[in-house]
Design an enzyme around this catalytic site. Structure first.
Site, PDB file in Angstrom:
ATOM      1  N   MET A 222     -22.985 -34.578 -13.453  1.00 16.84           N
ATOM      2  CA  MET A 222     -22.519 -34.401 -12.110  1.00 16.84           C
ATOM      3  C   MET A 222     -23.922 -33.939 -11.508  1.00 16.84           C
ATOM      4  SD  MET A 222     -18.776 -32.809 -12.346  1.00 16.84           S
ATOM      5  CE  MET A 222     -18.900 -31.901 -14.005  1.00 16.84           C
TER       6      MET A 222
ATOM      7  N   ASP B 136     -34.398 -29.079 -14.638  1.00 17.63           N
ATOM      8  CA  ASP B 136     -33.718 -28.907 -16.071  1.00 17.63           C
ATOM      9  C   ASP B 136     -34.444 -28.878 -17.265  1.00 17.63           C
ATOM     10  OD1 ASP B 136     -31.794 -30.305 -17.969  1.00 17.63           O
ATOM     11  OD2 ASP B 136     -30.645 -31.021 -16.562  1.00 17.63           O
TER      12      ASP B 136
ATOM     13  N   VAL C  49     -32.597 -21.841 -16.937  1.00 18.50           N
ATOM     14  CA  VAL C  49     -31.844 -21.263 -15.956  1.00 18.50           C
ATOM     15  C   VAL C  49     -31.601 -19.799 -16.672  1.00 18.50           C
ATOM     16  CG1 VAL C  49     -30.413 -23.048 -14.602  1.00 18.50           C
ATOM     17  CG2 VAL C  49     -29.391 -21.872 -16.584  1.00 18.50           C
TER      18      VAL C  49
ATOM     19  N   TYR D 208     -16.297 -19.416 -22.245  1.00 15.03           N
ATOM     20  CA  TYR D 208     -16.474 -20.460 -21.212  1.00 15.03           C
ATOM     21  C   TYR D 208     -15.420 -20.180 -20.102  1.00 15.03           C
ATOM     22  CZ  TYR D 208     -17.021 -25.106 -18.668  1.00 15.03           C
ATOM     23  OH  TYR D 208     -17.271 -25.894 -17.688  1.00 15.03           O
TER      24      TYR D 208
HETATM   25  N1  LIG Z   1     -17.745 -32.491 -17.571  1.00 12.71           N
HETATM   26  C1  LIG Z   1     -16.747 -31.616 -17.331  1.00 12.71           C
HETATM   27  O1  LIG Z   1     -15.679 -31.820 -17.675  1.00 12.71           O
HETATM   28  C2  LIG Z   1     -16.944 -30.462 -16.363  1.00 12.71           C
HETATM   29  C3  LIG Z   1     -15.954 -29.809 -16.047  1.00 12.71           C
HETATM   30  C4  LIG Z   1     -15.750 -28.757 -15.342  1.00 12.71           C
HETATM   31  C5  LIG Z   1     -16.906 -28.304 -14.709  1.00 12.71           C
HETATM   32  N2  LIG Z   1     -18.216 -28.706 -15.309  1.00 12.71           N
HETATM   33  C6  LIG Z   1     -19.265 -28.010 -15.072  1.00 12.71           C
HETATM   34  O2  LIG Z   1     -20.421 -28.841 -14.097  1.00 12.71           O
HETATM   35  C7  LIG Z   1     -21.465 -28.793 -14.683  1.00 12.71           C
HETATM   36  C8  LIG Z   1     -22.254 -29.974 -14.999  1.00 12.71           C
HETATM   37  O3  LIG Z   1     -21.702 -30.483 -15.932  1.00 12.71           O
HETATM   38  P1  LIG Z   1     -22.008 -31.866 -16.626  1.00 12.71           P
HETATM   39  O4  LIG Z   1     -20.599 -32.513 -16.835  1.00 12.71           O
HETATM   40  O5  LIG Z   1     -22.613 -32.591 -15.812  1.00 12.71           O
HETATM   41  O6  LIG Z   1     -22.671 -31.790 -17.937  1.00 12.71           O
HETATM   42  P2  LIG Z   1     -23.932 -32.325 -18.828  1.00 12.71           P
HETATM   43  O7  LIG Z   1     -23.930 -31.552 -20.023  1.00 12.71           O
HETATM   44  O8  LIG Z   1     -23.743 -33.907 -18.447  1.00 12.71           O
HETATM   45  O9  LIG Z   1     -25.193 -31.730 -17.556  1.00 12.71           O
HETATM   46  C9  LIG Z   1     -25.517 -30.477 -17.915  1.00 12.71           C
HETATM   47  C10 LIG Z   1     -26.958 -30.466 -17.449  1.00 12.71           C
HETATM   48  O10 LIG Z   1     -27.376 -28.902 -17.677  1.00 12.71           O
HETATM   49  C11 LIG Z   1     -28.645 -28.902 -18.302  1.00 12.71           C
HETATM   50  N3  LIG Z   1     -28.746 -27.571 -19.009  1.00 12.71           N
HETATM   51  C12 LIG Z   1     -28.180 -27.066 -19.966  1.00 12.71           C
HETATM   52  N4  LIG Z   1     -28.547 -26.010 -20.320  1.00 12.71           N
HETATM   53  C13 LIG Z   1     -29.478 -25.439 -19.356  1.00 12.71           C
HETATM   54  C14 LIG Z   1     -30.417 -24.632 -19.438  1.00 12.71           C
HETATM   55  N5  LIG Z   1     -30.667 -23.432 -19.926  1.00 12.71           N
HETATM   56  N6  LIG Z   1     -31.406 -24.686 -18.286  1.00 12.71           N
HETATM   57  C15 LIG Z   1     -31.521 -25.701 -17.285  1.00 12.71           C
HETATM   58  N7  LIG Z   1     -30.578 -27.050 -17.400  1.00 12.71           N
HETATM   59  C16 LIG Z   1     -29.743 -26.647 -18.430  1.00 12.71           C
HETATM   60  C17 LIG Z   1     -28.462 -29.827 -19.257  1.00 12.71           C
HETATM   61  O11 LIG Z   1     -29.746 -30.315 -19.871  1.00 12.71           O
HETATM   62  C18 LIG Z   1     -27.922 -31.034 -18.383  1.00 12.71           C
HETATM   63  O12 LIG Z   1     -28.844 -31.801 -17.792  1.00 12.71           O
HETATM   64  C19 LIG Z   1     -21.648 -27.620 -15.717  1.00 12.71           C
HETATM   65  O13 LIG Z   1     -21.696 -26.294 -15.113  1.00 12.71           O
HETATM   66  C20 LIG Z   1     -20.258 -27.694 -16.383  1.00 12.71           C
HETATM   67  O14 LIG Z   1     -19.755 -26.517 -16.948  1.00 12.71           O
HETATM   68  C21 LIG Z   1     -17.999 -29.726 -16.155  1.00 12.71           C
END
Ligand SMILES: NC(=O)c1ccc[n+]([C@@H]2O[C@H](COP(=O)([O-])OP(=O)(O)OC[C@H]3O[C@@H](n4cnc5c(N)ncnc54)[C@H](O)[C@@H]3O)[C@@H](O)[C@H]2O)c1
Length: 249
Positions: free
Chosen positions: A17, A37, A64, A154
């Site tokens: 996202m 990232d 982060v 979580y």
């Molecule tokens: N995919 C789902 O079902 C879902 C649902 C609800 C909320 N979310 C939230 O949405 C956000 C994005 O999720 P997504 O589905 O795109 O996940 P994703 O795993 O595709 O992307 C997450 C990104 O965060 C980066 N990341 C992880 N740890 C990090 C750190 N310590 N420092 C910097 N970057 C870091 C990863 O490298 C990755 O590029 C997250 O906060 C997630 O919790 C996701």
């Protein structure tokens, strides 16, 4: 162009996202999109896509959980593009890969990245918003309701994001800074997903989603775009749920 001349910084923008949001912001006229990232190769690929489409973007390495890195990324953003208008605290890890839902190391990891990561982003990002701004924090429906199949950290970490957001809205409104949270439901699995990536678990989950399908990354990116743009100029402290109706039932 809904973000004309704005400068945006997005954490976790190398994937999912965050990457979709960065691409959309690039198309919507941002003066600069900072893709931040831990994943350098993927982050640079997102930047190349934005630039190929005529946008302006830069990759900056960011963990982060690291306060010094946040400071450096915000400083570099301001030095490169002349300010900061939009901060999207999107980086996160899943709680669905753990077998032990009370594993202490996982709790610390989840709170560190999903909650402290947002706190630090706000700490340095808001200081740089000298002409007002918009902060969008990625929580989850897991920040609103509990799930029996994910690590409790979580839910806790995403619940913290929900209230960090409201505290931010209360504190920074006087400076023209809005702070809102976005709560996606069932989306494409995260890189760190375990059980929530399992097709059987996903089918089960979908039975409780009124729209009967998972969301797409662009459907969340458009919600973030609304909150980033001046179209939402009187929206602060809100929770924008993007979950196909999951939490409505
Ligand atoms: N995919 C789902 O079902 C879902 C649902 C609800 C909320 N979310 C939230 O949405 C956000 C994005 O999720 P997504 O589905 O795109 O996940 P994703 O795993 O595709 O992307 C997450 C990104 O965060 C980066 N990341 C992880 N740890 C990090 C750190 N310590 N420092 C910097 N970057 C870091 C990863 O490298 C990755 O590029 C997250 O906060 C997630 O919790 C996701």
């Amino acid at each position: 162009m809904r973000l004309k001349d704005k400068v945006a910084l997005i954490s976790g923008a190398a994937s999912g996202m965050g990457a979709a949001t960065a691409r959309l912001f690039g198309r919507e006229g941002c003066k600069g999109v900072v893709v931040a990232d831990i994943l350098e190769k993927d982050g640079k690929a997102v930047v190349a896509e934005i630039e190929k489409a005529g946008g302006h973007a830069t990759f900056l390495p960011l963990d982060v959980t690291d306060e010094a890195q946040w400071k450096a990324v915000v400083d570099k953003t301001v030095a490169t593009y002349g300010g900061l208008d939009v901060l999207v605290n999107n980086a996160g890890i899943s709680g669905s890969a753990e077998q032990d839902l009370y594993d202490t190391a996982a709790w610390n990891r989840l709170m560190g990245i999903n909650s402290t990561g947002v706190f630090l982003g706000m700490k340095y990002g808001i200081r740089a918003m000298k002409r007002g701004g918009s902060v969008i924090n990625l929580s989850s429906i897991s920040g609103i309701t509990g799930q029996g199949y994910i690590h409790v950290g979580y839910n806790a970490s995403k619940g913290a994001v929900r209230l960090i957001t409201k505290a931010g809205a209360a504190q920074h409104g006087k400076d023209g800074i809005r702070v809102n949270s976005v709560h996606p439901g069932l989306m494409p699995p995260m890189r760190t997903s375990g059980r929530t990536a399992d097709p059987v678990q996903r089918e089960k989950t979908l039975k409780g989603v009124p729209l009967r399908r998972a969301g797409e990354v662009d459907e969340v990116a458009y919600a973030i775009l609304f909150l980033a743009s001046d179209e939402s100029s009187y929206v602060s402290g809100a929770e924008l749920v993007v979950d196909g109706g999951w939490t409505a039932v």
